[in-house]
Every structure is written in structure tokens, then in C-alpha cells.
Design a protein around this motif. Structure first.
Motif, PDB file in Angstrom:
ATOM      1  N   SER A  36       0.843  -1.195   0.000  1.00  0.00           N
ATOM      2  CA  SER A  36       0.000   0.000   0.000  1.00  0.00           C
ATOM      3  C   SER A  36       0.879   1.247   0.000  1.00  0.00           C
ATOM      4  O   SER A  36       2.035   1.214   0.437  1.00  0.00           O
ATOM      5  N   HIS A  37       0.334   2.362  -0.479  1.00  0.00           N
ATOM      6  CA  HIS A  37       1.074   3.629  -0.397  1.00  0.00           C
ATOM      7  C   HIS A  37       1.403   3.954   1.062  1.00  0.00           C
ATOM      8  O   HIS A  37       2.474   4.477   1.364  1.00  0.00           O
ATOM      9  N   GLN A  38       0.452   3.627   1.953  1.00  0.00           N
ATOM     10  CA  GLN A  38       0.658   3.937   3.369  1.00  0.00           C
ATOM     11  C   GLN A  38       1.877   3.208   3.924  1.00  0.00           C
ATOM     12  O   GLN A  38       2.542   3.712   4.837  1.00  0.00           O
ATOM     13  N   ALA A  39       2.187   2.044   3.370  1.00  0.00           N
ATOM     14  CA  ALA A  39       3.376   1.288   3.778  1.00  0.00           C
ATOM     15  C   ALA A  39       4.602   1.702   2.960  1.00  0.00           C
ATOM     16  O   ALA A  39       5.680   1.938   3.501  1.00  0.00           O
ATOM     17  N   HIS A  40       4.417   1.819   1.647  1.00  0.00           N
ATOM     18  CA  HIS A  40       5.535   2.124   0.752  1.00  0.00           C
ATOM     19  C   HIS A  40       6.187   3.459   1.107  1.00  0.00           C
ATOM     20  O   HIS A  40       7.412   3.609   1.044  1.00  0.00           O
ATOM     21  N   PHE A  41       5.370   4.441   1.501  1.00  0.00           N
ATOM     22  CA  PHE A  41       5.874   5.784   1.798  1.00  0.00           C
ATOM     23  C   PHE A  41       5.995   6.066   3.303  1.00  0.00           C
ATOM     24  O   PHE A  41       6.143   7.220   3.711  1.00  0.00           O
ATOM     25  N   ILE A  42       5.929   5.019   4.132  1.00  0.00           N
ATOM     26  CA  ILE A  42       5.846   5.225   5.583  1.00  0.00           C
ATOM     27  C   ILE A  42       7.045   5.984   6.145  1.00  0.00           C
ATOM     28  O   ILE A  42       6.933   6.671   7.164  1.00  0.00           O
ATOM     29  N   ARG A  43       8.194   5.894   5.480  1.00  0.00           N
ATOM     30  CA  ARG A  43       9.381   6.553   6.039  1.00  0.00           C
ATOM     31  C   ARG A  43       9.350   8.076   5.863  1.00  0.00           C
ATOM     32  O   ARG A  43      10.088   8.799   6.517  1.00  0.00           O
ATOM     33  N   THR A  44       8.503   8.548   4.937  1.00  0.00           N
ATOM     34  CA  THR A  44       8.437   9.991   4.694  1.00  0.00           C
ATOM     35  C   THR A  44       7.061  10.582   4.976  1.00  0.00           C
ATOM     36  O   THR A  44       6.933  11.799   5.124  1.00  0.00           O
ATOM     37  N   THR A  45       6.031   9.736   5.024  1.00  0.00           N
ATOM     38  CA  THR A  45       4.664  10.220   5.190  1.00  0.00           C
ATOM     39  C   THR A  45       3.970   9.433   6.296  1.00  0.00           C
ATOM     40  O   THR A  45       3.749   8.227   6.139  1.00  0.00           O
TER      41      THR A  45
ATOM     42  N   ILE B 133      -7.756   0.431  -0.455  1.00  0.00           N
ATOM     43  CA  ILE B 133      -8.612  -0.214  -1.457  1.00  0.00           C
ATOM     44  C   ILE B 133     -10.003  -0.442  -0.864  1.00  0.00           C
ATOM     45  O   ILE B 133     -10.138  -1.103   0.169  1.00  0.00           O
ATOM     46  N   GLU B 134     -11.019   0.087  -1.523  1.00  0.00           N
ATOM     47  CA  GLU B 134     -12.395  -0.074  -1.053  1.00  0.00           C
ATOM     48  C   GLU B 134     -12.741  -1.570  -0.991  1.00  0.00           C
ATOM     49  O   GLU B 134     -12.476  -2.308  -1.934  1.00  0.00           O
ATOM     50  N   GLY B 135     -13.311  -1.990   0.123  1.00  0.00           N
ATOM     51  CA  GLY B 135     -13.822  -3.349   0.203  1.00  0.00           C
ATOM     52  C   GLY B 135     -12.846  -4.395   0.702  1.00  0.00           C
ATOM     53  O   GLY B 135     -13.179  -5.569   0.746  1.00  0.00           O
ATOM     54  N   THR B 136     -11.632  -3.983   1.087  1.00  0.00           N
ATOM     55  CA  THR B 136     -10.686  -4.971   1.609  1.00  0.00           C
ATOM     56  C   THR B 136     -10.865  -5.130   3.118  1.00  0.00           C
ATOM     57  O   THR B 136     -11.439  -4.273   3.793  1.00  0.00           O
ATOM     58  N   ILE B 137     -10.313  -6.226   3.629  1.00  0.00           N
ATOM     59  CA  ILE B 137     -10.357  -6.472   5.075  1.00  0.00           C
ATOM     60  C   ILE B 137      -9.660  -5.332   5.819  1.00  0.00           C
ATOM     61  O   ILE B 137     -10.157  -4.834   6.833  1.00  0.00           O
ATOM     62  N   THR B 138      -8.507  -4.912   5.296  1.00  0.00           N
ATOM     63  CA  THR B 138      -7.746  -3.844   5.958  1.00  0.00           C
ATOM     64  C   THR B 138      -8.570  -2.565   6.053  1.00  0.00           C
ATOM     65  O   THR B 138      -8.613  -1.914   7.100  1.00  0.00           O
ATOM     66  N   ALA B 139      -9.220  -2.209   4.941  1.00  0.00           N
ATOM     67  CA  ALA B 139     -10.046  -0.993   4.947  1.00  0.00           C
ATOM     68  C   ALA B 139     -11.174  -1.107   5.967  1.00  0.00           C
ATOM     69  O   ALA B 139     -11.479  -0.154   6.690  1.00  0.00           O
ATOM     70  N   THR B 140     -11.777  -2.286   6.033  1.00  0.00           N
ATOM     71  CA  THR B 140     -12.870  -2.520   6.987  1.00  0.00           C
ATOM     72  C   THR B 140     -12.386  -2.387   8.423  1.00  0.00           C
ATOM     73  O   THR B 140     -13.023  -1.738   9.262  1.00  0.00           O
TER      74      THR B 140
ATOM     75  N   ALA C 252     -13.519   7.396   4.035  1.00  0.00           N
ATOM     76  CA  ALA C 252     -14.194   8.492   3.323  1.00  0.00           C
ATOM     77  C   ALA C 252     -13.266   9.700   3.202  1.00  0.00           C
ATOM     78  O   ALA C 252     -13.197  10.364   2.153  1.00  0.00           O
ATOM     79  N   GLU C 253     -12.526   9.963   4.261  1.00  0.00           N
ATOM     80  CA  GLU C 253     -11.586  11.086   4.272  1.00  0.00           C
ATOM     81  C   GLU C 253     -10.488  10.890   3.224  1.00  0.00           C
ATOM     82  O   GLU C 253     -10.140  11.804   2.479  1.00  0.00           O
ATOM     83  N   ARG C 254      -9.967   9.663   3.153  1.00  0.00           N
ATOM     84  CA  ARG C 254      -8.919   9.360   2.182  1.00  0.00           C
ATOM     85  C   ARG C 254      -9.483   9.424   0.753  1.00  0.00           C
ATOM     86  O   ARG C 254      -8.824   9.921  -0.160  1.00  0.00           O
ATOM     87  N   ARG C 255     -10.715   8.940   0.576  1.00  0.00           N
ATOM     88  CA  ARG C 255     -11.347   8.974  -0.751  1.00  0.00           C
ATOM     89  C   ARG C 255     -11.486  10.420  -1.229  1.00  0.00           C
ATOM     90  O   ARG C 255     -11.216  10.740  -2.387  1.00  0.00           O
ATOM     91  N   GLU C 256     -11.911  11.296  -0.316  1.00  0.00           N
ATOM     92  CA  GLU C 256     -12.096  12.705  -0.660  1.00  0.00           C
ATOM     93  C   GLU C 256     -10.761  13.355  -1.022  1.00  0.00           C
ATOM     94  O   GLU C 256     -10.648  14.098  -1.991  1.00  0.00           O
ATOM     95  N   SER C 257      -9.733  13.018  -0.258  1.00  0.00           N
ATOM     96  CA  SER C 257      -8.401  13.574  -0.488  1.00  0.00           C
ATOM     97  C   SER C 257      -7.820  13.101  -1.820  1.00  0.00           C
ATOM     98  O   SER C 257      -7.226  13.874  -2.567  1.00  0.00           O
ATOM     99  N   ALA C 258      -7.999  11.811  -2.118  1.00  0.00           N
ATOM    100  CA  ALA C 258      -7.399  11.224  -3.321  1.00  0.00           C
ATOM    101  C   ALA C 258      -8.228  11.479  -4.580  1.00  0.00           C
ATOM    102  O   ALA C 258      -7.716  11.390  -5.698  1.00  0.00           O
TER     103      ALA C 258
ATOM    104  N   LYS D  35     -10.340   9.537  -5.773  1.00  0.00           N
ATOM    105  CA  LYS D  35     -10.884   8.203  -6.091  1.00  0.00           C
ATOM    106  C   LYS D  35     -10.066   7.156  -5.365  1.00  0.00           C
ATOM    107  O   LYS D  35      -8.853   7.294  -5.233  1.00  0.00           O
ATOM    108  N   LEU D  36     -10.730   6.142  -4.875  1.00  0.00           N
ATOM    109  CA  LEU D  36     -10.043   4.959  -4.366  1.00  0.00           C
ATOM    110  C   LEU D  36     -10.404   3.786  -5.271  1.00  0.00           C
ATOM    111  O   LEU D  36     -11.552   3.646  -5.681  1.00  0.00           O
ATOM    112  N   TYR D  37      -9.427   2.974  -5.576  1.00  0.00           N
ATOM    113  CA  TYR D  37      -9.690   1.788  -6.389  1.00  0.00           C
ATOM    114  C   TYR D  37     -10.485   0.777  -5.576  1.00  0.00           C
ATOM    115  O   TYR D  37     -10.332   0.692  -4.360  1.00  0.00           O
ATOM    116  N   ASN D  38     -11.332   0.003  -6.267  1.00  0.00           N
ATOM    117  CA  ASN D  38     -11.972  -1.120  -5.580  1.00  0.00           C
ATOM    118  C   ASN D  38     -11.121  -2.373  -5.785  1.00  0.00           C
ATOM    119  O   ASN D  38     -10.085  -2.331  -6.467  1.00  0.00           O
ATOM    120  N   VAL D  39     -11.547  -3.469  -5.189  1.00  0.00           N
ATOM    121  CA  VAL D  39     -10.746  -4.704  -5.198  1.00  0.00           C
ATOM    122  C   VAL D  39     -10.437  -5.172  -6.611  1.00  0.00           C
ATOM    123  O   VAL D  39      -9.279  -5.453  -6.954  1.00  0.00           O
TER     124      VAL D  39
END
Length: 254
Positions: free
Chosen positions: A141-150, A192-199, A210-216, A218-222
Motif C-alpha cells: 500500500s502507499h501507506q506502507a511504501h511511503f511510511i518513512r516519509t509520510t 482499497i475499497e472493500g478490503t479487510i484492511t479498509a474494513t 471516506a476522508e482518504r477517498r475525498e483527499s485522493a 478516487k479509491l480503487y476497488n478490489v
């Protein structure tokens, strides 16, 4: 049938997707099968789902092996690849999709065990079976890939750090894989909308998705994200071995 990959583009190939009884893994393995690959469906504890998916893919005329394995147990991983060797004798595509760490009741080091150590264990066990022009794809995920800077959401941080540790450890294998002609691509996507992690994240931090969707925007679905993972198995390997899916404007590159 879908047209995610060109018809016949994986004819004669064998693909294994970890964690493929549901979600992104299930859709990825379906796209690979639709493109002609014989496939290995791996699951931890969803055998009925895995078998149902296998039945659907066999109807496409594919050979399908269903293997349950605990990826954090090297012996279990070894048995999985023994089964692959016995059934197919080789492997052309390996998608490292399975991950976790937000489940309740797990040991404190579970995220690191699954998201780093198990990924290496699976790759190392698979390498003797990988063909000369094989592909390895690691899903993150971007949240993991960029964790060292974001920074990311506090609830997700242990998972993000462990997945980045896994990515770093896998990247150290790239030169050795390249010597054998094996391509390696990291596919990083937003929430990713609909994943276990998102849930689970939504449960821990209501409104986060919802906050991330608004910021981005669009969020991709599974199924949309799985299509990008499947394409990474056939497209040319990017120069930096990284395929970023979706908006990254909120993340600072290193």
C-alpha cells in the motif's frame, strides 16, 4: 470473461497467488487464469472459498491446484511448494499478495512475521521452481511504501512499518533474481475499497476511508486494483521496480 490481460498472454504459464481465496488475491488469480495460466490458489483458512473459486477457474479449462498453507510456518510453505512441484514442476508467476497484522488476538510480532519474514520464506522456497523469465510481484500500500516519509493512521502504523520492512528485504533479492532473468515488481496502491484492511481501519478510525477517498479523488476497488497487480505480472518491469496505482500526491517520495 474480462479483458484485463490479452487473451492467451499467459498460455502455458503457471501462476501462484498467496492469499487468493478472496479479495484482491482471488481477483488477481482469476485474471491470470483468464489470460491462460494454470494457477495455484493459496489460502490460510478459507478452504470452501478457495475450492469454489477453483471450480470456476477449471470451467475455463485451466488446471488449478488449491493449497492451504500458513505462510508464517516455513514447513507449511515448503509443503506448499512440494505440491506445486509435484503438480506442475515449475512456476512462472509468483504474486506475494497475502498480508495482515490488524487481526485481533495475534502475537505482538505477528505483523513483522507475516509481512516481512513470511514473504522472504515464500520467495526463497519458490525460487528453485521459478522459470528463467519468471515474474515476482509484491503487493503493498502507499501507506506502507511511503511510511518513512509520510505518517499514516496510528492504527495502521505497525502494519505499514512491517510491510515496508518486507518490501526492503525483498528488494535486496532483486540482483540475484535478475541474474536468473526473473523480474520483480512492487505494486503499491492506496487504501482499497472493500478490503479487510479498509474494513478494520474504518472500525478503528470511523470516517478514515471516506476522508482518504475525498483527499485522493478516487479509491480503487478490489477488482480494479487486482487488475493492476495482474498486469504487473506481464508488463515490462519498471526501471525502479515500482508500479504506483492511484493518487500519490499526498505522499512524499524519499
Amino acid at each position: 470473461m474480462t479483458d484485463v490481460l490479452p487473451a492467451g498472454s499467459l498460455d502455458g504459464k503457471v501462476a501462484l497467488v498467496t492469499g487468493s481465496s478472496r479479495g484482491i488475491g482471488a481477483d488477481t488469480v482469476r485474471y491470470l487464469a483468464e489470460a491462460g495460466a494454470d494457477v495455484v490458489i493459496n489460502f490460510r483458512n478459507k478452504a470452501p472459498r478457495a475450492e469454489k473459486l477453483a471450480t470456476q477457474l477449471r470451467e475455463l479449462g485451466r488446471r488449478v491446484l488449491v493449497v492451504g498453507a500458513d505462510l508464517t510456518d516455513p514447513a507449511s510453505v515448503g509443503e506448499m511448494f512440494d505440491a506445486v512441484r509435484a503438480e506442475f514442476g515449475r512456476l512462472d508467476v509468483l504474486v506475494l499478495n497475502a498480508s495482515g497484522g490488524m487481526e485481533s488476538g495475534m502475537a505482538e510480532d505477528y505483523a513483522l512475521l507475516l509481512n516481512r519474514d513470511a514473504q522472504l520464506s515464500v520467495l526463497d522456497a519458490a525460487t528453485p521452481l521459478l522459470s528463467d523469465d519468471a515474474r515476482v510481484v509484491f503487493v503493498t500500500s502507499h501507506q506502507a511504501h511511503f511510511i518513512r516519509t509520510t505518517p499514516t493512521m496510528r492504527e495502521y502504523e505497525p502494519v505499514a512499518l512491517s510491510k515496508r520492512a518486507g518490501e526492503d528485504a525483498l528488494r535486496e533479492r532483486i540482483p540475484g533474481l535478475a541474474e536468473k532473468g526473473i523480474g520483480f515488481t512492487v505494486v503499491s496502491g492506496d487504501m482499497i475499497e472493500g478490503t479487510i484492511t479498509a474494513t478494520l481501519l474504518e472500525r478503528a478510525n470511523p470516517g478514515a476511508i471516506a476522508e482518504r477517498r475525498e483527499s485522493a479523488g478516487k479509491l480503487y476497488n478490489v477488482s480494479e486494483f487486482a487488475a493492476e497487480v495482474a498486469r504487473a505480472a506481464v508488463d515490462a518491469v519498471p526501471a525502479d521496480n515500482t508500479r504506483l496505482v492511484g493518487d500519490v500526491s499526498a505522499f512524499a517520495a524519499e
